[in-house]
Design a protein around this motif. Sequence first.
Motif, mmCIF file in Angstrom:
data_model
loop_
_atom_site.group_PDB
_atom_site.id
_atom_site.type_symbol
_atom_site.label_atom_id
_atom_site.label_comp_id
_atom_site.label_asym_id
_atom_site.label_seq_id
_atom_site.Cartn_x
_atom_site.Cartn_y
_atom_site.Cartn_z
ATOM 1 N N VAL A 141 0.860 -1.183 0.000
ATOM 2 C CA VAL A 141 0.000 0.000 0.000
ATOM 3 C C VAL A 141 0.893 1.228 0.000
ATOM 4 O O VAL A 141 1.762 1.384 0.867
ATOM 5 C CB VAL A 141 -0.932 0.010 1.233
ATOM 6 N N LYS A 142 0.672 2.095 -0.971
ATOM 7 C CA LYS A 142 1.422 3.344 -1.069
ATOM 8 C C LYS A 142 0.500 4.492 -0.697
ATOM 9 O O LYS A 142 -0.591 4.631 -1.250
ATOM 10 C CB LYS A 142 1.931 3.564 -2.493
ATOM 11 N N ALA A 143 0.905 5.302 0.285
ATOM 12 C CA ALA A 143 0.102 6.442 0.721
ATOM 13 C C ALA A 143 1.019 7.487 1.337
ATOM 14 O O ALA A 143 2.178 7.216 1.645
ATOM 15 C CB ALA A 143 -0.955 5.999 1.733
ATOM 16 N N LYS A 144 0.471 8.690 1.529
ATOM 17 C CA LYS A 144 1.250 9.746 2.172
ATOM 18 C C LYS A 144 1.284 9.566 3.681
ATOM 19 O O LYS A 144 2.278 9.879 4.323
ATOM 20 C CB LYS A 144 0.655 11.111 1.832
ATOM 21 N N PHE A 145 0.174 9.064 4.260
ATOM 22 C CA PHE A 145 0.091 8.879 5.703
ATOM 23 C C PHE A 145 -0.606 7.565 6.006
ATOM 24 O O PHE A 145 -1.493 7.134 5.278
ATOM 25 C CB PHE A 145 -0.704 10.023 6.366
ATOM 26 N N PHE A 146 -0.214 6.952 7.117
ATOM 27 C CA PHE A 146 -0.875 5.756 7.629
ATOM 28 C C PHE A 146 -1.177 5.979 9.104
ATOM 29 O O PHE A 146 -0.341 6.518 9.832
ATOM 30 C CB PHE A 146 0.024 4.512 7.513
ATOM 31 N N SER A 147 -2.338 5.517 9.540
ATOM 32 C CA SER A 147 -2.574 5.511 10.981
ATOM 33 C C SER A 147 -1.853 4.304 11.575
ATOM 34 O O SER A 147 -1.505 3.352 10.876
ATOM 35 C CB SER A 147 -4.072 5.464 11.292
ATOM 36 N N ARG A 148 -1.640 4.349 12.870
ATOM 37 C CA ARG A 148 -0.900 3.285 13.543
ATOM 38 C C ARG A 148 -1.613 1.939 13.404
ATOM 39 O O ARG A 148 -0.987 0.914 13.127
ATOM 40 C CB ARG A 148 -0.739 3.670 15.012
ATOM 41 N N ILE A 149 -2.943 1.943 13.547
ATOM 42 C CA ILE A 149 -3.698 0.691 13.480
ATOM 43 C C ILE A 149 -3.710 0.153 12.053
ATOM 44 O O ILE A 149 -3.613 -1.059 11.832
ATOM 45 C CB ILE A 149 -5.129 0.931 14.004
ATOM 46 N N ALA A 150 -3.814 1.045 11.056
ATOM 47 C CA ALA A 150 -3.817 0.597 9.660
ATOM 48 C C ALA A 150 -2.495 -0.063 9.318
ATOM 49 O O ALA A 150 -2.459 -1.123 8.678
ATOM 50 C CB ALA A 150 -4.081 1.778 8.738
ATOM 51 N N GLU A 151 -1.410 0.546 9.766
ATOM 52 C CA GLU A 151 -0.091 -0.027 9.473
ATOM 53 C C GLU A 151 0.057 -1.395 10.126
ATOM 54 O O GLU A 151 0.566 -2.337 9.521
ATOM 55 C CB GLU A 151 0.978 0.939 9.990
ATOM 56 N N LYS A 152 -0.441 -1.524 11.334
ATOM 57 C CA LYS A 152 -0.349 -2.799 12.049
ATOM 58 C C LYS A 152 -1.152 -3.893 11.337
ATOM 59 O O LYS A 152 -0.668 -5.017 11.146
ATOM 60 C CB LYS A 152 -0.863 -2.600 13.471
ATOM 61 N N GLY A 158 0.666 -9.569 6.107
ATOM 62 C CA GLY A 158 1.827 -9.907 5.290
ATOM 63 C C GLY A 158 2.171 -8.842 4.283
ATOM 64 O O GLY A 158 3.022 -9.053 3.411
ATOM 65 N N GLY A 159 1.529 -7.690 4.355
ATOM 66 C CA GLY A 159 1.773 -6.625 3.400
ATOM 67 C C GLY A 159 2.819 -5.649 3.862
ATOM 68 O O GLY A 159 3.506 -5.860 4.871
ATOM 69 N N ALA A 160 2.933 -4.547 3.111
ATOM 70 C CA ALA A 160 3.922 -3.517 3.429
ATOM 71 C C ALA A 160 3.305 -2.151 3.210
ATOM 72 O O ALA A 160 2.449 -1.975 2.328
ATOM 73 C CB ALA A 160 5.156 -3.666 2.558
ATOM 74 N N CYS A 161 3.743 -1.182 4.010
ATOM 75 C CA CYS A 161 3.296 0.197 3.893
ATOM 76 C C CYS A 161 4.439 1.033 3.339
ATOM 77 O O CYS A 161 5.537 1.032 3.914
ATOM 78 C CB CYS A 161 2.861 0.748 5.246
ATOM 79 N N VAL A 162 4.192 1.715 2.248
ATOM 80 C CA VAL A 162 5.223 2.529 1.602
ATOM 81 C C VAL A 162 4.753 3.975 1.641
ATOM 82 O O VAL A 162 3.664 4.295 1.168
ATOM 83 C CB VAL A 162 5.481 2.074 0.151
ATOM 84 N N LEU A 163 5.583 4.845 2.219
ATOM 85 C CA LEU A 163 5.269 6.277 2.253
ATOM 86 C C LEU A 163 5.701 6.935 0.956
ATOM 87 O O LEU A 163 6.829 6.708 0.477
ATOM 88 C CB LEU A 163 5.962 6.940 3.444
ATOM 89 N N VAL A 164 4.823 7.721 0.372
ATOM 90 C CA VAL A 164 5.173 8.483 -0.836
ATOM 91 C C VAL A 164 5.014 9.951 -0.520
ATOM 92 O O VAL A 164 4.259 10.343 0.364
ATOM 93 C CB VAL A 164 4.273 8.083 -2.027
ATOM 94 N N ALA A 165 5.762 10.783 -1.253
ATOM 95 C CA ALA A 165 5.733 12.222 -0.985
ATOM 96 C C ALA A 165 4.493 12.854 -1.584
ATOM 97 O O ALA A 165 3.905 12.378 -2.500
ATOM 98 C CB ALA A 165 6.972 12.879 -1.558
#
Length: 165
Positions: A141-152, A158-165
């Motif tokens: 998942v690529k997004a500018k912001f993630f909440s703590r619960i969403a990232e968890k 088994g996924g990954a959180c990618v921060l984009v500008a």
Amino acid sequence: LFDHVIPRQPFLFLPRGDKMVTRLRKTRKLRGKVTFGHGRIIKHRKHPGGRGNAGGQHHHRIHFDKFHPGYFGKKGMRYLHYTKNKYHNPIVNLDKLWSLVPDQFKDLKSPKDKVPIIDVVQHGYYKVLGKGIIPKVPVIVKAKFFSRIAEKKIKEAGGACVLVA
């Protein structure tokens, strides 16, 4: 003492929605009465307290202070030339995230070497929030912001959180 008891008028349901019917109005009972319910000595004047919100700081002050505190005056700091684009932060929850996955990955039997990439910024969202559940399928998942619960929750699947500008 109570020789005659005036029977109470039964509660009338108003026909035709919430509109008042002419025959039920107070004016029908007051026809023919000289003063029309406004007394003989102190006459019925037009607007004795002023029109609208008149006198909020003068003769109606008690009412305004009691029922509308903070109505008068200013509060806080001024923000000159306030532009909303720096606070534009549309959100998407995890339960709606799977609807953004491309159709080839919708069935959960897709090849294991390929992982769906969900770029929520391309779909017009900036922040991913953690409401709901997602299937136990690894996604990037690529997004500018993630909440703590969403990232968890994304990492538990088994996924990954990618921060984009």
